[in-house]
Design an enzyme around this catalytic site. Sequence first.
Site, PDB file in Angstrom:
ATOM      1  N   HIS A  70       0.814  -1.212   0.000  1.00 20.16           N
ATOM      2  CA  HIS A  70       0.000   0.000   0.000  1.00 20.16           C
ATOM      3  C   HIS A  70       0.849   1.265   0.000  1.00 20.16           C
ATOM      4  O   HIS A  70       0.393   2.343  -0.412  1.00 20.16           O
ATOM      5  CB  HIS A  70      -0.912  -0.005   1.230  1.00 20.16           C
ATOM      6  CG  HIS A  70      -2.188   0.756   1.052  1.00 20.16           C
ATOM      7  ND1 HIS A  70      -2.255   1.953   0.368  1.00 20.16           N
ATOM      8  CD2 HIS A  70      -3.454   0.511   1.491  1.00 20.16           C
ATOM      9  CE1 HIS A  70      -3.506   2.400   0.390  1.00 20.16           C
ATOM     10  NE2 HIS A  70      -4.244   1.543   1.057  1.00 20.16           N
ATOM     11  N   ASP A 126     -11.563  -4.515 -17.932  1.00 22.41           N
ATOM     12  CA  ASP A 126     -11.863  -5.478 -18.995  1.00 22.41           C
ATOM     13  C   ASP A 126     -10.596  -5.817 -19.772  1.00 22.41           C
ATOM     14  O   ASP A 126     -10.041  -4.972 -20.471  1.00 22.41           O
ATOM     15  CB  ASP A 126     -12.932  -4.892 -19.925  1.00 22.41           C
ATOM     16  CG  ASP A 126     -13.343  -5.848 -21.033  1.00 22.41           C
ATOM     17  OD1 ASP A 126     -12.841  -6.996 -21.067  1.00 22.41           O
ATOM     18  OD2 ASP A 126     -14.163  -5.447 -21.878  1.00 22.41           O
TER      19      ASP A 126
END
Length: 465
Positions: A176, A407
């Site tokens: 992170h 996608d």
Amino acid sequence: MAVLPDTLKVLEDTYVFPPPGSVPTTSLPLTFFDIHWLGSSPMQRLLFYDFPYPTFYFTQSTLPNLKRSLSLTLQHFFPLAGNLVFPPPPQKPYILYKEGDSVPFIAKESTADFSHLIGDHARHVQEFQALLPKLKPASTYSHSTTSTACMQKPLMAIQVTLFPKAGICVGATFNHVAADGKAFTHFMKSWASAHRSQGDLMTCLNKSLPDYNKDWIKDPLGLASIFMKDKWNWEDLDSIPYDKFRVTFVIKRSQVELLKNWVTRKCMEENGSETLRTSTFVVTCAYMWVCLVQLRESGTHDLSSTDSYNMLCHFIFLADCRDRLKLPATYFGNCLEPRFAAAKKSELLGGKGILLAAKAIGREVMELEKGALREAEKWLSRAEEIFKFGRHVCIAASPKLRVYETDFGWGRPIKTEVAHIGSFGSISMAESREEEGGVEFGLALAQDELDSFNAVFEQGLLKLQ
């Protein structure tokens, strides 16, 4: 409830590099937003896709394209191929990319039941961990000019798991400190676009190249030094509990509107003067907060049965500050402000618990609009104090990330999971994959909590009608 059997076969175990010579040696300082995440557990994201093709097609066609498109994407997202370097104190850690740095990439074939993994029902945490790569261990880095020995930690690893003639899972583990959810989603969507367009990355990125200018982050209060002082002795407060089950709870658009209308009506009945924020985020998070408090109170899961009903419970969420600090939307790194909503347990368990929870969360949202970084020097100490008592709920991710738009050319994901959530107070949130306006929450619960929480969740919505 046992873990379903699974056999994993390694198809390829390699490293993916940015194109040779495409990125110069670059070091990036950590801002106080980044330092805030030192010592935290790695972030883990899973994306599941329909993929009705056999192993041969995957290894001969899809796998080479995935690696090539990842390489091209890393040219522009090079910090993720680099390392987090820890020079001797009091020097601050920094991110370093140098020629030859890379991302571990492993492809596996699984015999697990793909339809089981993409469901909303209970699935054992270990079933997801099998789909995630491990970050490589820390190593020693010797600075070329000072010969100083420093520890360095890799920042990302990728695993792609094939379920022959059923689906694909793309799993990522990352530190992170390198990126928040918005920055990492920017990377994942860029990689997906590059793969979908057969490597035409520049057309995909268009004007959305990542911005690494750390000078955007001003620090007049010296927050980096304040946070770093706390971090020298900081211990990880959370880890993945491998004995729990992941379950997804969906709040449909019609139920979101039901919550909004109920909260608004109850507020009007009070004839109060307080301005109430009734966004989807506020009302759905308020509902989940109350459900989790009710679950803890209903059984033996309360951390201290002798605690007074007047004790405070907290709801912690993270707000993206790029817009508030006038940063580019493509700023790559961390730019999250923690907000701490608080309410008495007795209030959350009462008949107006959802209303009071919504007010508490809504007040924190409105405080952000007054300006970012208010009392920022207290972020770490306040979080540490809250975590000690365990009466908190932390929300990870956000519907604003639009993860279901990632996608690779196989269509939208049919399921996504934030796999690192685990402790009782940690839940994830995303937009609904089924309809615009709905949301879904991911929880990790003990086996004996599953039925209880499901009952609380379903009955609570019925009572609002």
